[in-house]
Design a protein around this motif. Sequence first.
Motif, mmCIF file in Angstrom:
data_model
loop_
_atom_site.group_PDB
_atom_site.id
_atom_site.type_symbol
_atom_site.label_atom_id
_atom_site.label_comp_id
_atom_site.label_asym_id
_atom_site.label_seq_id
_atom_site.Cartn_x
_atom_site.Cartn_y
_atom_site.Cartn_z
ATOM 1 N N ARG A 89 0.803 -1.232 0.000
ATOM 2 C CA ARG A 89 0.000 0.000 0.000
ATOM 3 C C ARG A 89 0.835 1.281 0.000
ATOM 4 N N SER A 90 2.135 1.170 -0.268
ATOM 5 C CA SER A 90 2.968 2.365 -0.263
ATOM 6 C C SER A 90 4.269 2.079 -1.010
ATOM 7 N N MET A 91 5.290 2.886 -0.733
ATOM 8 C CA MET A 91 6.616 2.691 -1.315
ATOM 9 C C MET A 91 7.631 3.359 -0.399
ATOM 10 N N GLY A 92 8.905 3.070 -0.613
ATOM 11 C CA GLY A 92 9.932 3.726 0.159
ATOM 12 C C GLY A 92 10.063 5.184 -0.249
ATOM 13 N N GLY A 93 10.537 6.012 0.663
ATOM 14 C CA GLY A 93 10.730 7.419 0.347
ATOM 15 C C GLY A 93 11.768 7.584 -0.752
ATOM 16 N N ALA A 94 11.526 8.551 -1.633
ATOM 17 C CA ALA A 94 12.459 8.792 -2.744
ATOM 18 C C ALA A 94 12.490 10.293 -3.029
ATOM 19 N N ASN A 95 12.947 11.046 -2.039
ATOM 20 C CA ASN A 95 12.853 12.501 -2.130
ATOM 21 C C ASN A 95 13.651 13.084 -3.288
ATOM 22 N N THR A 96 14.798 12.476 -3.615
ATOM 23 C CA THR A 96 15.663 13.048 -4.645
ATOM 24 C C THR A 96 15.540 12.350 -5.993
ATOM 25 N N ALA A 97 14.855 11.217 -6.050
ATOM 26 C CA ALA A 97 14.732 10.479 -7.309
ATOM 27 C C ALA A 97 13.343 9.847 -7.407
ATOM 28 N N TYR A 98 12.329 10.651 -7.144
ATOM 29 C CA TYR A 98 10.965 10.145 -7.055
ATOM 30 C C TYR A 98 10.467 9.613 -8.401
ATOM 31 N N ALA A 99 10.638 10.390 -9.457
ATOM 32 C CA ALA A 99 10.167 9.954 -10.782
ATOM 33 C C ALA A 99 10.858 8.665 -11.196
#
Length: 271
Positions: free
Chosen positions: A220-230
Amino acid sequence: MSLPLEDSFVDVLGKAQRGLKFTDEQLSAAAILPLTDLYAAQQGEVKESVLRAIAIPLQLNADAFVALALKKSTPAVVPFVEGLRQYNTPYGDMTVNSYLVWDPVEKIGATFDTGADCSAMLKDIESLGLQIPFILLTHTHVDHIADLTKLKNATGARVAVAREEAVGNVEAFAEGHIYSLGGLVIETRLTSGHSRGGTTYLIKGLSQPVAIVGDAIFSRSMGGANTAYAEAIQNNLKKIYSLPENTILCPGHGPMTTVGDEKKFNPFYTI
């Protein structure tokens, strides 16, 4: 007993907002909502019309986002697979998963990450009489490799990780590398975004296909990817969601799930 979900709808909101680099003011304007409504949602208030409005600029699946907020989205029921075990250990204020996968006939396998404490895994390796030639790392964030020295010394296994994160005395592999252990075939897929060398291991040879996904995807989610979200979103779509729907997904945090279940209920899956 299944583990609880790692993330709430508030976590999903925050990850998407940070990933897309919306300020609160920008997100409020894009959702055509007063800032007070956005702030309330960020604090956990569940108002369906507000959440649906927020989901549009955040490029989230609105139905899945609302279902998570209303607690109608429960963890998937994952069938038992002989040759697969999950270990969940506390690390600070959270828990982290590691996995043991083996060929039940030839008694050879690999471990995936170590968790905070590999003691239970080592007991199972001994009781099952397994050979463990490899410790395969999904990525090198400290919670996932906290007990690496102990696991390596106890098993004598070689440690391998994607070349993007290879440091010290480890073996580095490129995407597409194949490990063969007994009747198991393990394919490496680079699913970077959360970390630059984040790797998904696709395992064939058990009763169902299995993918050890690290922090690329959670139930139901994903790991954080603040600098490489796309990059994270695209890798997940192309390299994980493209797998057969009965593929069991083994994440770094929270319960196991399946590709089919996440296509229905993960707010980050929007196709």
